[in-house]
Design a protein around this motif. Sequence first.
Motif, mmCIF file in Angstrom:
data_model
loop_
_atom_site.group_PDB
_atom_site.id
_atom_site.type_symbol
_atom_site.label_atom_id
_atom_site.label_comp_id
_atom_site.label_asym_id
_atom_site.label_seq_id
_atom_site.Cartn_x
_atom_site.Cartn_y
_atom_site.Cartn_z
ATOM 1 N N GLY A 64 8.798 -45.421 23.519
ATOM 2 C CA GLY A 64 8.892 -44.448 24.297
ATOM 3 C C GLY A 64 8.032 -45.068 25.642
ATOM 4 O O GLY A 64 7.110 -44.430 26.360
ATOM 5 N N GLU B 68 8.270 -36.625 24.961
ATOM 6 C CA GLU B 68 9.147 -35.413 24.301
ATOM 7 C C GLU B 68 8.204 -34.647 23.692
ATOM 8 O O GLU B 68 8.599 -33.637 23.510
ATOM 9 C CB GLU B 68 9.949 -36.368 23.294
ATOM 10 N N ARG B 69 6.816 -35.038 23.503
ATOM 11 C CA ARG B 69 6.032 -34.148 22.990
ATOM 12 C C ARG B 69 5.409 -33.058 23.835
ATOM 13 O O ARG B 69 4.568 -32.245 23.812
ATOM 14 C CB ARG B 69 4.842 -34.554 22.292
ATOM 15 N N ARG B 70 5.741 -33.465 25.224
ATOM 16 C CA ARG B 70 5.025 -32.409 26.294
ATOM 17 C C ARG B 70 5.732 -31.714 27.279
ATOM 18 O O ARG B 70 5.333 -31.260 28.169
ATOM 19 C CB ARG B 70 4.281 -33.618 27.304
ATOM 20 N N ASP C 237 13.414 -37.788 28.258
ATOM 21 C CA ASP C 237 11.868 -37.522 27.745
ATOM 22 C C ASP C 237 11.396 -38.312 26.573
ATOM 23 O O ASP C 237 10.432 -38.895 26.531
ATOM 24 C CB ASP C 237 11.795 -36.215 27.244
ATOM 25 N N LEU C 238 12.508 -38.658 25.554
ATOM 26 C CA LEU C 238 12.211 -39.531 24.615
ATOM 27 C C LEU C 238 11.959 -41.052 24.915
ATOM 28 O O LEU C 238 11.093 -41.698 24.534
ATOM 29 C CB LEU C 238 13.357 -39.381 23.687
ATOM 30 N N VAL C 239 12.540 -41.531 25.856
ATOM 31 C CA VAL C 239 12.634 -43.030 26.376
ATOM 32 C C VAL C 239 11.404 -43.067 27.017
ATOM 33 O O VAL C 239 10.715 -44.241 26.934
ATOM 34 C CB VAL C 239 13.968 -43.258 27.125
ATOM 35 N N GLY D 28 8.777 -41.351 26.477
ATOM 36 C CA GLY D 28 7.560 -40.980 25.495
ATOM 37 C C GLY D 28 6.838 -39.638 25.787
ATOM 38 O O GLY D 28 5.770 -39.435 25.718
#
Lengths: 87, 271
Positions: free
Chosen positions: B222, B53-55, B47-49, B51
């Motif tokens: 990300g 991660e906030r979703r 998720d972080l890679v 971009g």
Amino acid sequence: MSLFDLFKRRRSAPVARERLQVLLAYERKNRNQPDLVAVLREEIMAVIAKHVQVSQEDVRITMDRGDTTSTLEIDIHIPNASGAAAL
Amino acid sequence: MAKVVVVTSGKGGVGKTTSTAALGAALAQSGKRVALIDFDVGLRNLDLVMGAERRVVFDLVNVTQGVAKLSQALIRDKRLESLFLLPASQTRDKDALTEEGVASVIARLREKFDYVLCDSPAGIERGAQLAMRFADEAVIVTNPEVSSVRDSDRIIGLLDSKTLKAEQGESVTKHILVTRYDAARASRGEMLSIDDVLEILSTPLLGIIPESQGVLRASNVGSPVTLNEPTNAAARAYVDAARRLQGEDVPVVLPVEKRGLLNRLLGRRVA
């Protein structure tokens, strides 16, 4: 990579730093307690289920966590009662 | 009907997650519908890679346990509309996944996508075995370095014994993806050569990804490197690898080191 690219390209490490700060602040805060989004989601679904019958597929939940505020978007497609009655 | 591809390695830190993101994006950029699944329960990072991660609202474990529908848990990429991510759970332990649950998720994804890429956790235990369990093909990410090659050999052994295909008397199609290849060090004989790696593992090559600072920049912001810096050497190598994964015959070229004027003036440093 030319020298020109070096100047043109926005440095990526500060972006990484900021993304990690936001993410880790959130994760640390939630590490030892129930996931707030999960709790909200379950309770909101329970409230809706009490009043209207919707299937799980008709509910779209999206999330966008920001630095200072976050948005939790819940999109529910409620079957049109009058349409159903007309049939 | 999708092809299910596990991206695996045994060893950690060799580039499984980066490669999953880059290959997935490259496939989606060529018009394929692609789902990426993060199997690293407890330590998710895809998720972080990517971009995203906030979703993240729901995850793989939620779907296998019936808490969420698959369609609710899939996160659509903001840049490529045919690219989706199914994140791993961050809060559960790795035993939260069951084989039946994974089987059902993969069966449903097969109907909707052209490619399902499973990002395996490091190691050879339950999580890694579940990630490869239903695979048709495997991308074995290997660094040209002794411990990585040894672990890849272990993983090949598991692919040939613990997968559903293997148990049915068929075999998972295996590919080696060499990452972090340093042309200068290889030319000085300081690094295992591609031929050495392929000979030891006796498995065909999917691609050679050169060591590149563009890969780090991409994960910093990300975004898969094929999207973030399409002209970067590593990005182009991933695009070629994705084409080979689709059966295209793309010749493999050894990445050569491009040296800037400054480097050339200063001469090569002894490593």
